[in-house]
Scaffold this motif. Structure first.
Motif, PDB file in Angstrom:
ATOM      1  N   TYR A  80      15.605   5.115   7.230  1.00  0.00           N
ATOM      2  CA  TYR A  80      14.475   4.459   7.900  1.00  0.00           C
ATOM      3  C   TYR A  80      13.209   5.244   7.611  1.00  0.00           C
ATOM      4  CZ  TYR A  80      18.078   1.742  10.159  1.00  0.00           C
ATOM      5  OH  TYR A  80      19.145   0.910  10.382  1.00  0.00           O
ATOM      6  N   ASN A  81      12.103   4.528   7.474  1.00  0.00           N
ATOM      7  CA  ASN A  81      10.869   5.162   7.037  1.00  0.00           C
ATOM      8  C   ASN A  81      10.113   5.796   8.207  1.00  0.00           C
ATOM      9  OD1 ASN A  81       9.076   6.013   5.101  1.00  0.00           O
ATOM     10  ND2 ASN A  81       7.841   4.155   5.174  1.00  0.00           N
ATOM     11  N   PHE A  82      10.732   6.802   8.820  1.00  0.00           N
ATOM     12  CA  PHE A  82      10.082   7.627   9.846  1.00  0.00           C
ATOM     13  C   PHE A  82       9.414   8.801   9.134  1.00  0.00           C
ATOM     14  CE2 PHE A  82      13.491   5.811  12.702  1.00  0.00           C
ATOM     15  CZ  PHE A  82      12.625   5.090  13.519  1.00  0.00           C
ATOM     16  N   GLN A  83       8.255   8.545   8.570  1.00  0.00           N
ATOM     17  CA  GLN A  83       7.655   9.533   7.674  1.00  0.00           C
ATOM     18  C   GLN A  83       7.146  10.789   8.366  1.00  0.00           C
ATOM     19  OE1 GLN A  83       6.334   6.532   8.295  1.00  0.00           O
ATOM     20  NE2 GLN A  83       4.113   6.634   8.520  1.00  0.00           N
ATOM     21  N   HIS A  84       6.852  10.719   9.659  1.00  0.00           N
ATOM     22  CA  HIS A  84       6.302  11.906  10.325  1.00  0.00           C
ATOM     23  C   HIS A  84       7.303  13.061  10.356  1.00  0.00           C
ATOM     24  CE1 HIS A  84       2.454  10.258  11.723  1.00  0.00           C
ATOM     25  NE2 HIS A  84       3.102   9.114  11.808  1.00  0.00           N
ATOM     26  N   ARG A  85       8.587  12.755  10.380  1.00  0.00           N
ATOM     27  CA  ARG A  85       9.596  13.829  10.440  1.00  0.00           C
ATOM     28  C   ARG A  85       9.642  14.658   9.155  1.00  0.00           C
ATOM     29  NH1 ARG A  85      15.802  12.645  10.172  1.00  0.00           N
ATOM     30  NH2 ARG A  85      15.528  11.475  12.088  1.00  0.00           N
ATOM     31  N   VAL A  86       9.127  14.102   8.039  1.00  0.00           N
ATOM     32  CA  VAL A  86       9.157  14.853   6.792  1.00  0.00           C
ATOM     33  C   VAL A  86       7.791  15.442   6.449  1.00  0.00           C
ATOM     34  CG1 VAL A  86      11.113  13.616   5.834  1.00  0.00           C
ATOM     35  CG2 VAL A  86       8.807  12.763   5.394  1.00  0.00           C
TER      36      VAL A  86
ATOM     37  N   GLU B 252       4.268   9.893   3.841  1.00  0.00           N
ATOM     38  CA  GLU B 252       4.777   8.593   3.386  1.00  0.00           C
ATOM     39  C   GLU B 252       5.366   8.730   1.983  1.00  0.00           C
ATOM     40  OE1 GLU B 252       5.782   4.960   4.382  1.00  0.00           O
ATOM     41  OE2 GLU B 252       3.969   5.557   5.471  1.00  0.00           O
ATOM     42  N   ARG B 253       4.656   9.429   1.122  1.00  0.00           N
ATOM     43  CA  ARG B 253       5.132   9.660  -0.242  1.00  0.00           C
ATOM     44  C   ARG B 253       6.418  10.483  -0.212  1.00  0.00           C
ATOM     45  NH1 ARG B 253       4.244  13.724  -4.236  1.00  0.00           N
ATOM     46  NH2 ARG B 253       4.214  12.873  -6.357  1.00  0.00           N
ATOM     47  N   THR B 254       6.430  11.537   0.623  1.00  0.00           N
ATOM     48  CA  THR B 254       7.606  12.394   0.724  1.00  0.00           C
ATOM     49  C   THR B 254       8.827  11.610   1.177  1.00  0.00           C
ATOM     50  OG1 THR B 254       6.221  14.305   1.252  1.00  0.00           O
ATOM     51  CG2 THR B 254       8.553  14.455   1.829  1.00  0.00           C
ATOM     52  N   ALA B 255       8.645  10.725   2.160  1.00  0.00           N
ATOM     53  CA  ALA B 255       9.775   9.966   2.700  1.00  0.00           C
ATOM     54  C   ALA B 255      10.398   9.058   1.642  1.00  0.00           C
ATOM     55  CB  ALA B 255       9.310   9.137   3.901  1.00  0.00           C
ATOM     56  N   ILE B 256       9.563   8.374   0.883  1.00  0.00           N
ATOM     57  CA  ILE B 256      10.092   7.460  -0.129  1.00  0.00           C
ATOM     58  C   ILE B 256      10.685   8.230  -1.302  1.00  0.00           C
ATOM     59  CG2 ILE B 256       9.466   5.646  -1.780  1.00  0.00           C
ATOM     60  CD1 ILE B 256       7.490   4.613   0.348  1.00  0.00           C
TER      61      ILE B 256
ATOM     62  N   THR C 229       0.804  -1.229   0.000  1.00  0.00           N
ATOM     63  CA  THR C 229       0.000   0.000   0.000  1.00  0.00           C
ATOM     64  C   THR C 229       0.834   1.274   0.000  1.00  0.00           C
ATOM     65  OG1 THR C 229      -0.168  -0.002   2.424  1.00  0.00           O
ATOM     66  CG2 THR C 229      -1.888  -1.168   1.197  1.00  0.00           C
ATOM     67  N   LYS C 230       2.087   1.204   0.403  1.00  0.00           N
ATOM     68  CA  LYS C 230       2.917   2.412   0.514  1.00  0.00           C
ATOM     69  C   LYS C 230       4.099   2.428  -0.457  1.00  0.00           C
ATOM     70  CE  LYS C 230       0.441   3.965   3.983  1.00  0.00           C
ATOM     71  NZ  LYS C 230      -0.417   5.167   3.837  1.00  0.00           N
ATOM     72  N   HIS C 231       4.916   1.414  -0.400  1.00  0.00           N
ATOM     73  CA  HIS C 231       6.163   1.447  -1.164  1.00  0.00           C
ATOM     74  C   HIS C 231       5.928   1.325  -2.666  1.00  0.00           C
ATOM     75  CE1 HIS C 231       9.184   1.081   2.222  1.00  0.00           C
ATOM     76  NE2 HIS C 231       8.027   0.954   2.834  1.00  0.00           N
ATOM     77  N   ILE C 232       5.100   0.368  -3.066  1.00  0.00           N
ATOM     78  CA  ILE C 232       4.901   0.117  -4.497  1.00  0.00           C
ATOM     79  C   ILE C 232       4.477   1.381  -5.241  1.00  0.00           C
ATOM     80  CG2 ILE C 232       3.513  -1.126  -6.206  1.00  0.00           C
ATOM     81  CD1 ILE C 232       5.470  -2.955  -4.883  1.00  0.00           C
ATOM     82  N   SER C 233       3.385   1.990  -4.810  1.00  0.00           N
ATOM     83  CA  SER C 233       2.837   3.139  -5.537  1.00  0.00           C
ATOM     84  C   SER C 233       3.789   4.320  -5.550  1.00  0.00           C
ATOM     85  CB  SER C 233       1.504   3.563  -4.926  1.00  0.00           C
ATOM     86  OG  SER C 233       1.670   3.953  -3.574  1.00  0.00           O
ATOM     87  N   ASN C 234       4.542   4.515  -4.475  1.00  0.00           N
ATOM     88  CA  ASN C 234       5.432   5.675  -4.407  1.00  0.00           C
ATOM     89  C   ASN C 234       6.685   5.492  -5.256  1.00  0.00           C
ATOM     90  OD1 ASN C 234       3.993   7.531  -2.682  1.00  0.00           O
ATOM     91  ND2 ASN C 234       4.276   6.029  -1.050  1.00  0.00           N
ATOM     92  N   TYR C 235       7.167   4.284  -5.404  1.00  0.00           N
ATOM     93  CA  TYR C 235       8.240   4.040  -6.373  1.00  0.00           C
ATOM     94  C   TYR C 235       7.728   4.199  -7.799  1.00  0.00           C
ATOM     95  CZ  TYR C 235      11.562   2.193  -2.895  1.00  0.00           C
ATOM     96  OH  TYR C 235      12.435   2.053  -1.844  1.00  0.00           O
ATOM     97  N   GLN C 236       6.494   3.801  -8.029  1.00  0.00           N
ATOM     98  CA  GLN C 236       5.928   3.873  -9.374  1.00  0.00           C
ATOM     99  C   GLN C 236       5.698   5.307  -9.854  1.00  0.00           C
ATOM    100  OE1 GLN C 236       2.503   1.307  -8.873  1.00  0.00           O
ATOM    101  NE2 GLN C 236       3.607  -0.492  -9.629  1.00  0.00           N
ATOM    102  N   ASP C 237       5.825   6.283  -8.967  1.00  0.00           N
ATOM    103  CA  ASP C 237       5.731   7.684  -9.372  1.00  0.00           C
ATOM    104  C   ASP C 237       6.895   8.110 -10.262  1.00  0.00           C
ATOM    105  OD1 ASP C 237       3.377   8.104  -7.986  1.00  0.00           O
ATOM    106  OD2 ASP C 237       4.359   8.903  -6.195  1.00  0.00           O
ATOM    107  N   PHE C 238       7.986   7.347 -10.236  1.00  0.00           N
ATOM    108  CA  PHE C 238       9.195   7.702 -10.981  1.00  0.00           C
ATOM    109  C   PHE C 238       9.253   6.937 -12.302  1.00  0.00           C
ATOM    110  CE2 PHE C 238      10.158   8.659  -6.589  1.00  0.00           C
ATOM    111  CZ  PHE C 238      10.909   9.832  -6.650  1.00  0.00           C
ATOM    112  N   ASP C 239       9.391   7.665 -13.392  1.00  0.00           N
ATOM    113  CA  ASP C 239       9.483   7.028 -14.713  1.00  0.00           C
ATOM    114  C   ASP C 239      10.789   6.271 -14.908  1.00  0.00           C
ATOM    115  OD1 ASP C 239       6.995   8.032 -15.423  1.00  0.00           O
ATOM    116  OD2 ASP C 239       7.857   9.863 -16.292  1.00  0.00           O
ATOM    117  N   ASP C 240      11.829   6.666 -14.169  1.00  0.00           N
ATOM    118  CA  ASP C 240      13.138   6.043 -14.357  1.00  0.00           C
ATOM    119  C   ASP C 240      13.429   4.952 -13.329  1.00  0.00           C
ATOM    120  OD1 ASP C 240      13.295   7.798 -12.227  1.00  0.00           O
ATOM    121  OD2 ASP C 240      15.311   8.518 -12.725  1.00  0.00           O
TER     122      ASP C 240
END
Length: 345
Positions: free
Chosen positions: A122-128, A298-302, A17-28
């Motif tokens: 580390y995926n501490f997304q709240h800090r970003v 979450e998106r920002t962190a990845i 639910t988090k990692h897949i879609s956010n990596y897929q935002d990048f064309d490269d």
């Protein structure tokens, strides 16, 4: 242009639910492989998410695919093994929180990444989040003055996870502190600039998890409940400041949940969610800053991790060194609660 390759280690809910879609935002970027313990699970995950290959052996995946980046989304107990193998293969690594089970593990992973010149985040997304980054900026500017007290809340009235390994102490390392409380610990220390710690005192309770009646508080099996319901602690800083930590999975409280950081300085106070900075003028509350946020941390962190791996020097990530410091705080809080005494550093 040749695409950067990403491998996903662990085919659970967070990865999907988090990692897949956010990596897929990048064309490269191409997600080339997923690893799960069971072959059927790995193949099903790969098919659902359009991933070419599925593995059950990490050594095989790393040798064949040679990924540029790896996301580690496995139970806490396996973070050390999976992060270490990925780093040794030459991959940058984004690991779900917490760094590991112990601070010794976190330190070893940090030192390995440093020695290889690789990014470990580390995926501490709240800090970003927009709120955290703005609050950090205002603290640095002196808007709050000397911040001498902070209260961190990661509380659920009835929020024991009924899925995954969250009540298994061997696999998880603990309960709400290491699962949700660690997010607020990381954010608070990030905002405050990682101040030096003097001593830690904590107490934890297991009053509900193993003893709940059928149908109450949630869907977990009380016979399998091995972690704390709640932990409350105090972290005294070398500069004289005090940080209070309140965290729970199950607690008879009025609110259904509370996730927040409150700061008190000698010029102003603040809350993180929602972001507000305020002061007092002759008994009247005066709001100095108020900010509504609609960002996706979450998106920002990845995305920040990806750009950091590409060479950006301006990205905010939770580094291996910072992960070690946060893991050490978790370890000290648990140690104090287990031993029933204050731990001095």
């Amino acid at each position: 242009m040749e695409k950067k390759k990403v491998a996903i280690i662990g085919g659970g809910q967070v990865a999907e639910t988090k990692h897949i879609s956010n990596y897929q935002d990048f064309d490269d970027i191409e997600i080339v492989a997923v690893l799960c313990r069971r072959e059927a699970s790995a193949c099903a995950f790969a098919e659902r998410n359009g991933i070419a290959r599925a593995y059950t052996d990490l050594s095989d995946l790393l040798a064949v695919e040679k990924p540029d980046m790896v996301s580690v989304c496995t139970p806490n107990k396996f973070h050390l093994k999976h992060v270490t193998e990925a780093l040794k293969s030459g991959s940058h690594v984004l690991c779900e929180k917490p760094p590991g089970i112990s601070s010794q593990e976190a330190k070893a992973m940090h030192e390995l990444a440093e020695s290889r010149g690789l990014v470990l985040a580390y995926n501490f997304q709240h800090r970003v989040s927009e709120a955290a980054l703005t609050l950090k900026e205002k603290v640095q500017e002196g808007m709050l003055g000397d911040v001498y007290y902070a209260k961190l809340s990661a509380l659920r009235r009835s929020g024991v996870p009924g899925w995954g390994n969250f009540i298994n102490k061997e696999l998880q390392g603990g309960g709400p502190l290491i699962d949700i409380g660690i997010h607020m610990l990381d954010s608070a220390f990030f905002i405050l600039g990682f101040p030096e710690v003097k001593k830690v005192t904590a107490k934890m309770f297991q009053k509900i998890g193993p003893f709940k009646e059928e149908g109450s508080f949630g869907s977990w099996n009380p016979d399998d409940y091995e972690v704390e319901d709640a932990l409350f602690g105090f972290i005294e800083l070398a500069n004289g400041g005090l940080i209070q930590v309140d965290t729970s999975f199950a607690l008879h409280m009025k609110q259904a949940k509370k996730l927040n950081i409150e700061l008190c300085g000698d010029k102003a106070g603040a809350t993180l969610y929602p972001l507000e900075i305020y002061t007092d003028d002759k008994g009247e509350l005066v709001t100095l800053l108020e900010q509504e946020s609609s960002d996706d941390p979450e998106r920002t962190a990845i995305h920040s991790f990806v750009r950091k791996c590409a060479g950006s020097t301006s990205e905010v990530i939770a580094t291996g060194e910072e992960g070690y410091k946060v893991q050490q705080l978790v370890e000290l809080l648990y140690k104090s609660a287990e031993q029933g005494e204050t731990i001095y550093l």
